[in-house]
Every structure is written in C-alpha cells, then in structure tokens.
Design an enzyme around this catalytic site. Sequence first.
Site, short mmCIF file in Angstrom:
data_model
loop_
_atom_site.label_atom_id
_atom_site.label_comp_id
_atom_site.label_asym_id
_atom_site.label_seq_id
_atom_site.Cartn_x
_atom_site.Cartn_y
_atom_site.Cartn_z
N SER A 194 9.75 7.36 9.25
CA SER A 194 9.91 7.60 7.80
C SER A 194 10.56 8.96 7.62
O SER A 194 10.37 9.85 8.47
CB SER A 194 8.54 7.61 7.13
OG SER A 194 8.63 8.14 5.81
N TYR A 248 -0.04 10.82 6.34
CA TYR A 248 0.98 9.79 6.64
C TYR A 248 2.20 10.45 7.31
O TYR A 248 2.71 9.97 8.32
CB TYR A 248 1.39 9.09 5.34
CG TYR A 248 2.55 8.12 5.47
CD1 TYR A 248 2.36 6.85 6.00
CD2 TYR A 248 3.83 8.47 5.05
CE1 TYR A 248 3.43 5.96 6.12
CE2 TYR A 248 4.90 7.59 5.16
CZ TYR A 248 4.70 6.33 5.69
OH TYR A 248 5.75 5.44 5.80
P1 NAP Z 1 4.33 -3.29 3.27
O1 NAP Z 1 5.20 -3.92 2.25
O2 NAP Z 1 3.01 -2.71 2.85
O3 NAP Z 1 4.08 -4.35 4.44
C1 NAP Z 1 3.25 -3.98 5.50
C2 NAP Z 1 3.29 -5.02 6.58
O4 NAP Z 1 2.51 -4.54 7.69
C3 NAP Z 1 2.66 -6.34 6.16
O5 NAP Z 1 3.35 -7.39 6.81
C4 NAP Z 1 1.22 -6.23 6.71
O6 NAP Z 1 0.65 -7.51 7.02
C5 NAP Z 1 1.50 -5.47 8.00
N1 NAP Z 1 0.34 -4.77 8.54
C6 NAP Z 1 -0.41 -3.81 7.95
N2 NAP Z 1 -1.39 -3.43 8.79
C7 NAP Z 1 -1.25 -4.16 9.92
C8 NAP Z 1 -1.95 -4.25 11.14
N3 NAP Z 1 -3.05 -3.51 11.37
N4 NAP Z 1 -1.52 -5.12 12.09
C9 NAP Z 1 -0.43 -5.90 11.87
N5 NAP Z 1 0.28 -5.86 10.73
C10 NAP Z 1 -0.14 -5.01 9.77
O7 NAP Z 1 5.08 -2.08 4.03
P2 NAP Z 1 6.64 -1.71 4.14
O8 NAP Z 1 6.99 -0.83 3.00
O9 NAP Z 1 7.44 -2.91 4.43
O10 NAP Z 1 6.58 -0.74 5.41
C11 NAP Z 1 6.92 -1.17 6.72
C12 NAP Z 1 7.05 0.06 7.59
O11 NAP Z 1 8.06 0.93 7.04
C13 NAP Z 1 5.77 0.91 7.69
O12 NAP Z 1 5.64 1.42 8.99
C14 NAP Z 1 6.03 2.04 6.71
O13 NAP Z 1 5.31 3.20 7.01
C15 NAP Z 1 7.53 2.23 6.88
N6 NAP Z 1 8.17 2.90 5.74
C16 NAP Z 1 8.20 2.33 4.51
C17 NAP Z 1 8.80 3.01 3.45
C18 NAP Z 1 8.87 2.45 2.06
O14 NAP Z 1 9.25 3.19 1.12
N7 NAP Z 1 8.55 1.18 1.84
C19 NAP Z 1 9.37 4.27 3.68
C20 NAP Z 1 9.31 4.82 4.96
C21 NAP Z 1 8.73 4.12 5.98
P3 NAP Z 1 -0.26 -8.34 5.94
O15 NAP Z 1 0.71 -8.94 4.94
O16 NAP Z 1 -0.94 -9.38 6.76
O17 NAP Z 1 -1.19 -7.36 5.31
#
Ligand code: NAP
Length: 248
Positions: free
Chosen positions: A143, A157
């Site tokens: 991130s 985080y």
């Molecule tokens: P999201 O929409 O909250 O989706 C999270 C995903 O991770 C879901 O598929 C969830 O599964 C899964 N998950 C959560 N805990 C888990 C576990 N213990 N084991 C296996 N799967 C798990 O998140 P996102 O925004 O797509 O983020 C994805 C990645 O990008 C993360 O690492 C986040 O830190 C990073 N990121 C995101 C942003 C942003 O602005 N969105 C920015 C920087 C970095 P379920 O559906 O089963 O709960």
Amino acid sequence: MSKKIMLITGASRGIGAEIALLAASKDYFVVVNYTHNASAADQVVDTIKKNGGSAVAIQADCSKESEIVRLFQEVDQLGTIDTLIANAGIIGGQNPISETTEKQLKELFDINVIGLILCVREAVKRMSTELGGKGGKMVLMSSVAARTGGIAQEIHYASSKAAVDGFCLGLAKEVGNAGIRVNAVRPGLIGTSIHDVHGGMEVIQKWAAGVPMGRVGLPAEVAQTVVWLCSDESSYIHGAFIDVSGGR
Ligand code: NAP
C-alpha cells in the site's frame, strides 16, 4: 493442466476479485481464495466460467498456518502453482496509538504480514528451481501507506504494509536466482469495501481531493498492473514496487 495456475488470496471481493477476472481472461486457471464470503467467491467463479474461463473457489483463512498449508495442498490437487498473488489484507481498526491493543496488532499482523509470508513460503517450496520446481511469479499487495505512514489512526496498518515492502526486497534477493520473480504493488485510494469502515464510497470520494489525479482508483486499475507484472512483458522487473495511486 495446460493452463497456468494463479492463486489469489482474498479474491472474493475488491482488488482480488478484479485480478481474478482479468487473469482468467488471459487464460490463467484462477484459484479464488476467500475466508468468509462463499457466495461472493462463487459469483467471481461463475462470472469467469460464463466468460469462458476456468476458476475454482477455495476457502481458507490466510491468517492461520494450518489453513494456508491446506490451501496449497488443495491447489496441488489441481496442478503445479505458477503464480501467487498475496493480496488478502485488512485495515485492522481505527484508533490512535494510545489506544492500540496487542490483540488488534496480532490479528492485523497475522493476516497482513505473517499469513502473507507463510503463503510465500508454501509457494517458494513448490516454485523454486533450487528445490526441484519450475519457477514462478509472485505479487505482494502492499500500500502507499507503507511509505506515507497511512491515514490518521491507521498507523498500525501502515506498519504492516511497510513490513511487506521490507520482506519483498529481501525475498527478491533470496529467490531471484531460483526462477521466481517477485514484486510488490502499492495501491492508493481504491474504491472497494475495505473502505466501509471509513464510511464507504461517499466519504472516500471526498478524500479524492487529496489525490493528484483527483479521483478514487478502480480495483480494475490495480488488477491491470498486477497481471502485467505476472506476464512476460515485465520479464526483467524483480524486487520492484509499483505505485497505483493516481500520484499520491
Ligand atoms: P476488500 O474489498 O476488503 O476485500 C478483502 C478480501 O480479502 C476479501 O476477498 C476477503 O474475503 C479477503 N480476506 C480478508 N481476510 C482474509 C483472510 N484472513 N484469509 C483469506 N482472505 C481474507 O479489500 P481490498 O480493498 O480489495 O484490498 C485488497 C488488498 O489491497 C489488501 O491487502 C489491502 O490492504 C490492499 N490495499 C487496498 C487499498 C484500497 O484502497 N482498497 C489500498 C492499498 C492497499 P471474504 O470476502 O471472504 O471476507
């Protein structure tokens, strides 16, 4: 199996789901990992199949070593893993450092750092040419928070993502000569359900004023970078960090 197998942790929603859809369209066999949301994972798999691709959903909590080991064993039943996208992650609550708890930190680091490293361990055991594997590719989901310190009340985080960056640098040195190419992607403000804790899209649209490009990014824009990093078009990119952050 003739197709390359890509395992994406946390692919039922958000960025992971978009990576799954795009990778399947590029002829990968996609393993859609999730932890709680089976119906969302099944929907990703159904969409891929309707579009003529191949995918399967596998439940596993990637914060737990035993479940990570089982996840990789289930992938072994499908064939040899070619690509790992270590994407699953959480924000881990919002509070100032004065209110941070050990329980909160353990839960956060168990998924964002320890689970990610254990997924990489399982993948390296299978991919490393030094261990009899055929090589492979990995993308670690970091991130911009790793280099900015994150937004207010989420420094826990940011520190977990900075750990991912340090791990990526060292990992690249360790496995670069073993046929494994590893890189990290640093998304900025991307419109997914991870921001529900911040008040959802309505709130983060307002934060977009602080992004040089003036808008929230799409999960598909992160997916394009990730899938490109797994392709031969990025064949000499290794141990790199690519920001997908609209200039933030
Ligand atoms: P999201 O929409 O909250 O989706 C999270 C995903 O991770 C879901 O598929 C969830 O599964 C899964 N998950 C959560 N805990 C888990 C576990 N213990 N084991 C296996 N799967 C798990 O998140 P996102 O925004 O797509 O983020 C994805 C990645 O990008 C993360 O690492 C986040 O830190 C990073 N990121 C995101 C942003 C942003 O602005 N969105 C920015 C920087 C970095 P379920 O559906 O089963 O709960």
